[in-house]
Design an enzyme around this catalytic site. Structure first.
Site, PDB file in Angstrom:
ATOM      1  N   ASP A  50      27.850  -3.428  35.539  1.00 43.13           N
ATOM      2  CA  ASP A  50      28.228  -3.664  34.034  1.00 43.13           C
ATOM      3  C   ASP A  50      28.554  -4.999  34.359  1.00 43.13           C
ATOM      4  O   ASP A  50      27.791  -6.622  35.051  1.00 43.13           O
ATOM      5  CB  ASP A  50      29.616  -3.398  34.409  1.00 43.13           C
ATOM      6  CG  ASP A  50      30.289  -3.094  32.707  1.00 43.13           C
ATOM      7  OD1 ASP A  50      29.437  -3.384  31.574  1.00 43.13           O
ATOM      8  OD2 ASP A  50      31.851  -3.626  32.898  1.00 43.13           O
ATOM      9  N   HIS A  51      28.347  -5.476  32.614  1.00 44.13           N
ATOM     10  CA  HIS A  51      28.076  -7.154  32.474  1.00 44.13           C
ATOM     11  C   HIS A  51      29.907  -7.763  32.173  1.00 44.13           C
ATOM     12  O   HIS A  51      30.871  -7.258  31.572  1.00 44.13           O
ATOM     13  CB  HIS A  51      27.150  -6.868  30.763  1.00 44.13           C
ATOM     14  CG  HIS A  51      25.912  -6.779  30.766  1.00 44.13           C
ATOM     15  ND1 HIS A  51      25.624  -5.652  30.212  1.00 44.13           N
ATOM     16  CD2 HIS A  51      24.334  -6.884  31.785  1.00 44.13           C
ATOM     17  CE1 HIS A  51      24.146  -5.743  30.706  1.00 44.13           C
ATOM     18  NE2 HIS A  51      23.190  -6.279  31.538  1.00 44.13           N
ATOM     19  N   PHE A  69      32.047  -3.726  28.423  1.00 43.78           N
ATOM     20  CA  PHE A  69      32.026  -2.375  28.492  1.00 43.78           C
ATOM     21  C   PHE A  69      30.618  -1.599  28.534  1.00 43.78           C
ATOM     22  O   PHE A  69      30.377  -1.168  27.788  1.00 43.78           O
ATOM     23  CB  PHE A  69      32.813  -1.763  26.906  1.00 43.78           C
ATOM     24  CG  PHE A  69      33.920  -2.153  26.783  1.00 43.78           C
ATOM     25  CD1 PHE A  69      34.879  -3.072  27.066  1.00 43.78           C
ATOM     26  CD2 PHE A  69      34.095  -3.567  25.984  1.00 43.78           C
ATOM     27  CE1 PHE A  69      36.072  -3.900  26.745  1.00 43.78           C
ATOM     28  CE2 PHE A  69      34.817  -4.499  25.231  1.00 43.78           C
ATOM     29  CZ  PHE A  69      36.045  -4.235  25.865  1.00 43.78           C
ATOM     30  N   HIS A  70      30.217  -2.401  29.630  1.00 43.99           N
ATOM     31  CA  HIS A  70      27.922  -1.478  29.953  1.00 43.99           C
ATOM     32  C   HIS A  70      28.297  -1.333  30.937  1.00 43.99           C
ATOM     33  O   HIS A  70      27.372  -1.093  31.833  1.00 43.99           O
ATOM     34  CB  HIS A  70      27.799  -2.685  29.380  1.00 43.99           C
ATOM     35  CG  HIS A  70      27.518  -3.569  28.257  1.00 43.99           C
ATOM     36  ND1 HIS A  70      27.238  -4.608  27.982  1.00 43.99           N
ATOM     37  CD2 HIS A  70      27.620  -3.182  27.750  1.00 43.99           C
ATOM     38  CE1 HIS A  70      27.364  -4.786  26.671  1.00 43.99           C
ATOM     39  NE2 HIS A  70      27.623  -4.222  25.907  1.00 43.99           N
ATOM     40  N   PRO A  71      29.236  -0.192  31.370  1.00 45.35           N
ATOM     41  CA  PRO A  71      29.118   0.577  32.809  1.00 45.35           C
ATOM     42  C   PRO A  71      28.511   1.437  32.591  1.00 45.35           C
ATOM     43  O   PRO A  71      27.511   2.501  32.031  1.00 45.35           O
ATOM     44  CB  PRO A  71      30.492   1.238  33.350  1.00 45.35           C
ATOM     45  CG  PRO A  71      30.915   1.846  31.806  1.00 45.35           C
ATOM     46  CD  PRO A  71      30.096   0.494  31.109  1.00 45.35           C
TER      47      PRO A  71
END
Length: 531
Positions: free
Chosen positions: A292-293, A469-471
């Site tokens: 994730d980021h 919110f980039h999983p």
């Protein structure tokens, strides 16, 4: 319809695309199952309602991570969409594809058909670009992509300040080379959110060969001789079973897809046995490689410049903002998470940018847990788009209604902490040393101007950092020992089961992940239709 050719699990960013494309052939009977509800909450569709839908149990699963050792031992809130459209119904609507090198690397890992030249046609197919069709953009697709409809002087000054230090401006982040600074393109149509439910599902939901069931919580997938056959799901307390004649497609997202696979008997054998699940096939990688980021959120107080903080605490300004949206479809209510985007390098020797800006004309302590500050300030969020830290998704019970264990392990590598420190210094230089901001007397509220060591900057930044919110990557695609699905998105060792969502990314893209997820679904649907 009481029998189906295709069962799609999850009506999110990928699932809505799949439902549209697969049901376009009238011979295909399609069932779309969504654990959340319908997307009727009005705040979903007003972009500025972004903050009303996240952390709202009606529209968000409201997951929490395990304690994060390098983020002040906090259990972080972890939003995921709980409605038609999934996270595309609650995200920031930021349309970023990533770099051409991202996809060329996927291809170098052995994934045939996933280079930049291979995937660009699917990005274009999905897109209805405001400025029309060209070499890199599509026209007439289901997903409307428009320029931003609101600006603030504090943001225009950030572009000027960045330019002082050699960070060029760009008008297009989506041509394969995203280096530069500018305003985000948004998945917005006429001032309203264009989720995949709006763009892909609404126009075709009355098709006679498509059935949509909401509030259908998946229990598991059933197999016969390692062939995916049935899906069991609850509607309320009632347990239902449906059978697929052709394929079951898992599109429940990076958290949901490995969770359902594990509950169905696929995954690390010891984990499954410890939770009372019979092991159908061991694959220790299902739920691993979670990437994730992490957004680092330095905050700068500012003088004599309007920010969203000022609007939030002014009754008059809030009324004016509402009227502006109603009458002209412009202003802050037409924008979600962030306004300004930027891609820069933490070191000049890097071939492509490894840092991304999300600059917001607002500030708060902990995102989603505290109100905006009562003074004018802005947040030039920065994230390492190629992190080396990895986490995991693990079921905690055989009952999927109990959320899984989400362990992110943010900043757990020396490299990630070093880059975090460097990135904060880049932000600090742009804001504190530029001529553009000098007259507005910026003040670094956090992490604090006196913190200069990279490791200590990472510690301080970690106290307020949060997911962006980039999983991705918990069911990663590939041919190596760490892969879960093939480059045809078929689960290794199982027949008639595919995973098509962000979880299959072999490696995280350099930027926001919603546009790539939609592309993956477009390409996956094409594979199925051509079969």
């Amino acid at each position: 319809m009481d029998n189906f050719d295709y069962i799609i699990i999850g009506a999110g960013s990928a699932g809505c695309v799949l439902a549209n494309r697969i049901s376009s052939n009238p011979k295909n009977k399609v069932l779309l199952l969504e654990a959340g509800g319908k997307d009727t909450n009005p705040w979903i569709h007003i972009p500025g309602g972004y903050f009303k839908t996240m952390h709202n149990p009606e529209t968000d699963w409201c997951f929490n991570t395990e304690e994060e050792p390098f983020c002040d031992n906090r259990k972080m809130t972890y939003p995921r969409g709980k409605t038609l459209g999934g996270s595309s119904s609650i995200n920031g609507m930021l349309y970023i594809r990533g770099q051409s090198n991202d996809y060329n690397y996927w291809r170098q890992l052995g994934n045939v058909g996933w280079s930049w030249d291979d995937v660009l046609p699917y990005f274009k197919k999905s897109e209805d670009f405001q400025f029309g069709k060209n070499e890199f953009h599509g026209s007439g697709g289901p997903l409307k992509v428009e320029k931003i409809r609101s600006t603030f002087k504090v943001l225009d000054l950030f572009l000027e300040a960045a330019e002082e230090f050699g960070y060029k401006k760009t008008d297009d982040f989506n041509n394969g080379d995203n280096e530069g600074m500018g305003y985000f393109p948004l998945t917005v149509k006429n001032g309203f959110r264009c989720s995949t439910a709006v763009g892909y599902l609404n126009p075709i939901k009355s098709r006679s060969n498509l059935k949509i069931i909401t509030k259908a919580h998946i229990k598991n997938i059933e197999f016969e001789n390692k062939i995916a056959k049935k899906v069991n799901f609850w509607t309320g307390d009632k347990l239902n079973t449906v059978e697929a004649n052709s394929e079951i497609i898992l599109s429940a997202g990076t958290i949901g897809s490995p969770h359902i696979l594990q509950a169905s008997g696929l995954g690390p054998a010891k984990l499954l046995k410890d939770n009372g699940v019979e092991v159908l096939m061991e694959n220790k990688n299902i739920g691993q490689n979670l990437t994730d980021h992490l957004m680092l959120r330095p905050v700068y107080k500012i003088k004599n410049l309007e920010t969203l903080n000022d609007i939030y605490y002014s009754f008059t300004k809030k009324i004016f903002t509402g009227l502006k949206f109603l009458l002209t479809r412009t202003g802050p209510l037409t924008v979600g998470a962030s306004y300004l985007c930027g891609f820069v390098k933490s070191d000049p020797h890097l071939e492509t940018p490894n840092l991304q800006f999300h600059v917001s004309p607002a500030s708060t302590d902990l995102l989603g847990k505290s109100s905006l500050h009562k003074f004018p300030a802005f947040t030039p969020t920065i994230t390492n788009v190629r992190p080396t830290s990895r986490g995991s998704i693990e079921l905690k019970s055989s009952d999927t209604r109990i959320p899984p264990k989400i362990k992110m392990n943010y900043l757990s590598t020396d490299e990630d902490r070093e880059i975090a420190g460097k990135s904060i210094k880049i932000v600090r230089k742009i804001v504190m040393e530029s001529k553009a901001y000098k007259d507005y007397r910026p003040e670094e509220l956090r992490p604090g101007i006196n913190v200069t060591d990279n490791e200590q900057l990472a510690v301080e930044a970690g106290k307020y950092a949060n997911t962006i919110f980039h999983p991705v990557s918990t069911c990663r695609m590939g041919k190596d020992e760490n892969a879960v699905v093939s480059d045809q998105l078929k689960v290794h060792g199982i027949k008639n089961l595919r995973v098509i969502d962000a979880s299959v990314m072999p490696y995280i893209t350099s930027g926001n992940t919603n546009a790539p997820t939609i592309m993956i679904a477009e390409k996956g649907a094409d594979m199925i239709l051509q079969q």
